[in-house]
Design an enzyme around this catalytic site. Structure first.
Site, PDB file in Angstrom:
ATOM      1  N   ASP A 193      -2.446  -5.031   0.383  1.00  0.00           N
ATOM      2  CA  ASP A 193      -1.955  -6.323   0.865  1.00  0.00           C
ATOM      3  C   ASP A 193      -2.652  -6.804   2.139  1.00  0.00           C
ATOM      4  OD1 ASP A 193      -0.754  -4.325   2.381  1.00  0.00           O
ATOM      5  OD2 ASP A 193       1.300  -4.958   1.967  1.00  0.00           O
TER       6      ASP A 193
ATOM      7  N   GLN B 264       0.814  -1.211   0.000  1.00  0.00           N
ATOM      8  CA  GLN B 264       0.000   0.000   0.000  1.00  0.00           C
ATOM      9  C   GLN B 264       0.853   1.269   0.000  1.00  0.00           C
ATOM     10  OE1 GLN B 264      -3.185  -1.589   3.121  1.00  0.00           O
ATOM     11  NE2 GLN B 264      -4.007   0.041   1.840  1.00  0.00           N
ATOM     12  N   HIS B 265       0.184   2.378  -0.299  1.00  0.00           N
ATOM     13  CA  HIS B 265       0.700   3.743  -0.127  1.00  0.00           C
ATOM     14  C   HIS B 265       1.724   4.200  -1.162  1.00  0.00           C
ATOM     15  CE1 HIS B 265      -1.235   3.178   3.684  1.00  0.00           C
ATOM     16  NE2 HIS B 265      -0.254   2.490   4.222  1.00  0.00           N
TER      17      HIS B 265
END
EC number: 2.7.1.17
Length: 481
Positions: A242, A72-73
């Site tokens: 995830d 992520q991110h």
């Protein structure tokens, strides 16, 4: 012939592909490939690793559907031609720490600013979130910022590449990954272009011209595969972040908590209601089924044990043996394991420390025990923050690479004060992505009921004194100037 689906896990360290029977969930074949190290990576490296992993897994020619679970991110910025502008900044890149502080200050600062961000996005900005990386880009690389025509996350970009599209308008994502950007409101299900504009220091009108991936419903089709590669029959699922993919792979429901110890440490739980925590300890993300997935995340996961093993000159089994040879509390020694800064609590420039070292504890056994206990105490803090926000905890599953450690398995219930279930080692993110692909293919309202892995249950006498010592000492750690 069974209908096959592929689940892809594009994580920080590697890409894994699991191909399963869509009806039973039985694994048919698999493949994997490494990613480059570092917190700044060219997205093309993820694509190359995916192609290698697919080749190892026997390809997609006979696969009906696929979905991607991804880290992520990460900030993937694209120009008007769909080309990557610069290397992606990953979730564990902390250079945007000052940007995070500035964004909070701009909405009132302190508790007021944190509460404002939480009410808008479910999260308080920290260096991990995409919104802070965009502010860093605007300030540090303004020429690159001016070229931004689209912003994607790692899993968005990979799904787009699998489709073969070059049209920015065909970028897609899902609620779980979008909710980790810092400019998406998971409770309302919409992007906050005002916050995107704030991050990039542009007007909201300009921000609305930037393409953000279309948010696809949990079991809706996101597209089809690249026909030029022979994947034209392939149905693409929306994918997931995830942690949401792992929750789907584990079949988690309300009351289930997963503690994942991989590169990061993650405490996640399924909730029917959005969670807002203005302290920032708990981030109010969405899950991959239409519900919510509050998370507490530490930057320092399994690498705490990697570092301790290297320091002591042993392998991971040796480290576990040493830790289990010592008593609870490690003769008064505590490791505060902020080895790469920390996200929870938000101390991006902190370093770790052994505190309480004495002649009694200056031995390999107590050092190993302190490393394991310090890692678990940080996760216990996250679990406590969850329960303080009313998140129910009926079962705890321990997953991730470090969950294979005998010391982690046996010490975790003592530190957490609860029994812990350890499923068979598996690729839960890839499994969740495969389950989503089967769900999309089926057209059903609910994901398929696959047989979950067997679990072992661990119990231990609680050791509250270990957490009390950790709580007293973690506040002694300050950030570097």
């Amino acid at each position: 012939m069974p209908t096959l689906v592929a689940g892809i896990d594009s994580s920080t360290q590697s890409c894994k592909v699991i191909i399963r029977d869509a009806e039973t969930g039985a694994q048919v074949r698999s493949g994997s490939a490494k990613h480059p190290e570092g917190s700044e990576v060219a997205p093309s490296a993820w694509w190359d690793a995916l192609l290698t992993a697919l080749e190892q897994a026997g390809g997609l020619d006979d696969v009906a559907a696929a979905a991607v679970g991804g880290q992520q991110h990460g900030m993937v910025v694209l120009d008007a031609d769909g080309e990557v502008i610069r290397e992606a900044l990953l979730w564990n890149d902390t250079r945007s720490a000052d940007a995070a502080a500035a964004l909070i200050e701009e909405l009132g600062g302190g508790v007021e600013g944190a509460a404002a961000w939480t009410s808008l996005t479910g999260s308080v900005p920290v260096a991990s979130l995409t919104v802070t990386k965009l502010r860093w880009l605007a300030d540090a690389e303004p020429e690159n910022a001016r070229r931004v025509a689209a912003v994607a996350l790692p899993h968005d970009w990979l799904t787009w590449r699998l489709s073969g599209s070059t049209e920015l308008s065909e970028l897609t994502t899902d609620r779980s990954d979008a909710s980790g950007t810092g400019y998406y409101d998971p409770s309302a299900g919409e992007y906050r272009y005002d916050l995107l504009a704030r991050a990039l220091r542009i007007t909201e009108q300009q921000a609305r011209r930037i393409v953000l991936p279309r948010v696809v419903a949990p079991h809706a089709q996101a597209g089809t595969g690249d026909a030029s590669r022979g994947w034209g029959q392939l149905v693409l699922g929306p994918g997931a972040g995830d942690n949401a993919a792992a929750a789907l792979g584990l079949g988690m429901g309300r009351g289930d908590v997963a503690i994942s110890i991989g590169t990061s440490g993650v405490v996640s739980a399924v909730s029917r209601q959005p969670i807002q925590d203005p302290t920032g300890m708990v981030t109010g993300f969405a899950d991959a089924t239409g519900q919510f997935l509050p998370l507490a995340v530490t930057l320092n996961g399994s690498r705490v044990l990697d570092g301790a093993a290297q320091m002591l000159g042993v392998d991971h089994d040796g480290l576990a043996d040493l830790a289990l040879a010592a008593g609870p509390g490690a003769d008064g020694l505590t490791l505060v394991p902020y080895l790469e800064g920390e996200r929870t609590p938000n101390l991006p420039r902190a370093t770790g420390s052994f505190i309480g070292l004495s002649l009694a504890s200056m031995n390999p056994q107590d050092v190993a025990r302190a490393a394991v206990e310090g890692l678990l105490c940080g996760l216990a803090d996250g679990l406590e923050a969850m329960t303080a926000r009313g998140v129910p905890v009926e079962s705890i599953k321990l997953i991730g690479g470090a969950a294979r450690s005998a010391a982690v398995q046996q010490i975790a219930p003592a530190v957490l004060g609860r029994e812990v279930q350890v499923p068979e080692p598996g690729e839960y993110v890839a499994d969740g992505a495969a389950r989503q692909a089967a769900w999309v293919l089926s057209g059903s309202e609910h994901p398929p009921s696959w047989t979950t892995s067997e679990v072992r249950t661990f119990t231990a006498e609680p050791t509250p004194q270990v957490r009390e010592a950790y709580a007293a000492r973690r506040g002694l750690i300050a950030e570097r100037g």
